[in-house]
Design a protein around this motif. Structure first.
Motif, short mmCIF file in Angstrom:
data_model
loop_
_atom_site.label_atom_id
_atom_site.label_comp_id
_atom_site.label_asym_id
_atom_site.label_seq_id
_atom_site.Cartn_x
_atom_site.Cartn_y
_atom_site.Cartn_z
N LYS A 122 0.83 -1.20 0.00
CA LYS A 122 0.00 0.00 0.00
C LYS A 122 0.87 1.26 0.00
CE LYS A 122 -4.19 -1.83 0.48
NZ LYS A 122 -5.35 -1.53 -0.41
N LEU A 123 2.14 1.11 -0.37
CA LEU A 123 3.10 2.21 -0.32
C LEU A 123 3.13 2.87 1.06
CD1 LEU A 123 2.69 3.91 -3.84
CD2 LEU A 123 4.49 2.35 -3.08
N ASN A 124 2.98 2.00 2.07
CA ASN A 124 3.04 2.41 3.48
C ASN A 124 1.97 3.45 3.84
OD1 ASN A 124 5.29 0.70 3.79
ND2 ASN A 124 6.67 2.34 3.18
N ALA A 125 0.81 3.39 3.15
CA ALA A 125 -0.26 4.35 3.40
C ALA A 125 -0.70 4.30 4.86
CB ALA A 125 -1.44 4.08 2.48
N LEU A 126 -0.99 5.47 5.38
CA LEU A 126 -1.36 5.63 6.79
C LEU A 126 -2.81 5.23 7.02
CD1 LEU A 126 0.26 6.98 9.21
CD2 LEU A 126 -1.00 9.06 8.68
N ASN A 127 -3.04 4.33 7.98
CA ASN A 127 -4.41 3.98 8.35
C ASN A 127 -4.56 4.04 9.86
OD1 ASN A 127 -3.13 1.66 9.23
ND2 ASN A 127 -4.19 0.28 7.82
N LYS A 128 -5.76 3.79 10.36
CA LYS A 128 -6.04 3.90 11.79
C LYS A 128 -5.16 2.97 12.62
CE LYS A 128 -10.94 5.20 11.32
NZ LYS A 128 -12.33 4.76 11.60
N GLU A 129 -5.01 1.76 12.14
CA GLU A 129 -4.20 0.79 12.87
C GLU A 129 -2.76 1.26 12.99
OE1 GLU A 129 -3.33 -4.02 12.90
OE2 GLU A 129 -3.63 -3.02 10.96
N MET A 130 -2.22 1.81 11.90
CA MET A 130 -0.84 2.28 11.91
C MET A 130 -0.67 3.46 12.87
SD MET A 130 1.51 3.85 8.85
CE MET A 130 1.17 2.53 7.70
N ILE A 131 -1.63 4.38 12.85
CA ILE A 131 -1.56 5.53 13.76
C ILE A 131 -1.51 5.05 15.21
CG2 ILE A 131 -2.89 7.47 14.69
CD1 ILE A 131 -3.74 8.10 11.81
N GLN A 132 -2.37 4.09 15.56
CA GLN A 132 -2.39 3.56 16.92
C GLN A 132 -1.08 2.84 17.25
OE1 GLN A 132 -4.92 3.97 19.31
NE2 GLN A 132 -3.30 3.14 20.63
N GLU A 133 -0.58 2.05 16.30
CA GLU A 133 0.65 1.29 16.55
C GLU A 133 1.85 2.22 16.65
OE1 GLU A 133 -0.28 -3.20 15.00
OE2 GLU A 133 1.11 -2.00 13.81
N LEU A 134 1.90 3.27 15.84
CA LEU A 134 2.99 4.23 15.95
C LEU A 134 2.95 4.92 17.31
CD1 LEU A 134 2.98 5.80 12.37
CD2 LEU A 134 4.95 4.69 13.46
N HIS A 135 1.76 5.27 17.76
CA HIS A 135 1.63 5.88 19.09
C HIS A 135 2.20 4.95 20.16
CE1 HIS A 135 -0.16 8.06 22.47
NE2 HIS A 135 -0.52 6.87 22.93
N GLU A 136 1.81 3.69 20.11
CA GLU A 136 2.27 2.73 21.11
C GLU A 136 3.78 2.52 21.02
OE1 GLU A 136 0.57 1.53 23.54
OE2 GLU A 136 -1.31 2.44 22.88
N ALA A 137 4.31 2.43 19.80
CA ALA A 137 5.75 2.21 19.63
C ALA A 137 6.56 3.38 20.17
CB ALA A 137 6.06 1.98 18.15
N PHE A 138 6.15 4.60 19.84
CA PHE A 138 6.86 5.78 20.34
C PHE A 138 6.74 5.89 21.86
CE2 PHE A 138 6.39 7.51 15.91
CZ PHE A 138 7.75 7.64 15.67
N LYS A 139 5.58 5.55 22.38
CA LYS A 139 5.36 5.60 23.84
C LYS A 139 6.30 4.64 24.56
CE LYS A 139 1.51 5.44 27.14
NZ LYS A 139 0.04 5.18 27.27
N VAL A 140 6.43 3.44 24.03
CA VAL A 140 7.32 2.43 24.63
C VAL A 140 8.77 2.86 24.53
CG1 VAL A 140 8.21 0.08 24.35
CG2 VAL A 140 5.74 0.48 24.29
N LEU A 141 9.17 3.36 23.37
CA LEU A 141 10.57 3.76 23.17
C LEU A 141 10.94 4.97 24.02
CD1 LEU A 141 10.83 3.24 19.30
CD2 LEU A 141 11.92 1.85 21.08
N GLU A 142 9.98 5.88 24.21
CA GLU A 142 10.27 7.06 25.04
C GLU A 142 10.56 6.65 26.49
OE1 GLU A 142 8.50 11.54 25.56
OE2 GLU A 142 7.07 9.90 25.66
N LYS A 143 9.93 5.59 26.94
CA LYS A 143 10.13 5.12 28.31
C LYS A 143 11.39 4.27 28.46
CE LYS A 143 5.23 5.07 29.58
NZ LYS A 143 4.07 4.22 29.95
#
Length: 260
Positions: free
Chosen positions: A24-45
């Motif tokens: 999908k040429l890495n198109a942004l969807n709801k699932e990706m937005i949620q997963e990016l949030h979770e990934a950044f949250k984990v990495l920040e900690k």
């Protein structure tokens, strides 16, 4: 933690988050937005991670826009909610993350993809990258901060032209505009970003976090950037990183920042 749309890897003090929807040429969807949030949250900690590199899988796209099929039939209320939730969960969240995020733009960064890159603390592009905000060609406007961050980065006139024409610009033009900091070949992109990340990781993570807050405050209508800077500067004197940094300087040795 496992993800459906991302690949997260770590090397020393650097984490790499790869957006992984190549078909999908890495198109942004709801699932990706949620997963990016979770990934950044984990990495920040994660106290071991000092810098995050965000990129797309393959050689064609960083993120080639949002997945239009998810919102083509939305109502006015649903459209407003989509933008509000997306900005809170991801775009504003990344911009204000205490851990620096470098966008490694490895191809198309369009619409929500460019908005995501602009939310990162700075950007490096491959020489085949193309960037733009084509939303008006679909009868909508950028909804994830594009109308605000693009003028901050390249100026009002250029931003107006880019948004109103729905045009794409090359990586070289993006560099000329100040939209990206560097342009390198596709092969050099990640190693170059890792080199930059290595330089960043040698410095005080507490000071860097405070610098991010101070710089961002200068672009907020409800904040006084100078006052934020003064407060953060003063607070630095009470940190272990300040003690270590000044001691290392006076003792002519490399600082080993505890991150406190």
């Amino acid at each position: 933690m496992s993800y459906n749309t991302l690949i997260v890897s770590k090397k020393a003090a650097i984490a790499k988050v790869t957006i992984d929807r190549p078909k999908k040429l890495n198109a942004l969807n709801k699932e990706m937005i949620q997963e990016l949030h979770e990934a950044f949250k984990v990495l920040e900690k994660d106290s071991e991670i000092k810098v995050i590199i965000l990129t797309g899988s393959g050689e064609k796209a960083f993120v080639a826009g949002a997945d239009i099929s998810e919102f083509a039939d939305f109502s006015v209320k649903e459209g407003g909610k989509l933008a509000a939730q997306g900005q809170k969960l991801l775009f504003d969240f990344v911009e204000n993350l205490s851990t620096p995020v470098i966008a490694a733009v490895n191809g198309f960064a369009l619409g929500g993809g460019l908005e995501l890159a602009m939310a990162c603390h700075f950007r490096v592009a491959s020489d085949n990258a193309k960037m733009g905000l084509p939303e008006v060609s679909l009868g909508v406007i950028p909804g994830y901060g594009g109308t605000q961050r693009l003028p901050q980065l390249i100026g009002k006139g250029r931003a107006m032209e880019l948004i109103m024409t729905a045009s794409m610009i090359s990586s070289d033009m993006a560099l000329n505009y100040g939209l990206v900091n560097h342009v390198v070949t596709q092969e050099e992109l990640i190693p170059f970003c890792e080199k930059l990340a290595g330089k960043i990781s040698n410095n005080s993570p507490v000071a860097i976090s405070n610098a991010i807050k101070a710089v961002n405050a200068g672009f907020m209508n409800n904040k006084n950037g100078f006052a934020t800077e003064i407060e953060a500067f003063g607070a630095s004197f009470g940190t272990d990183d300040f003690i270590e940094g000044t001691s290392a300087f006076l003792e002519k040795r490399k600082a080993e920042f505890p991150g406190k």
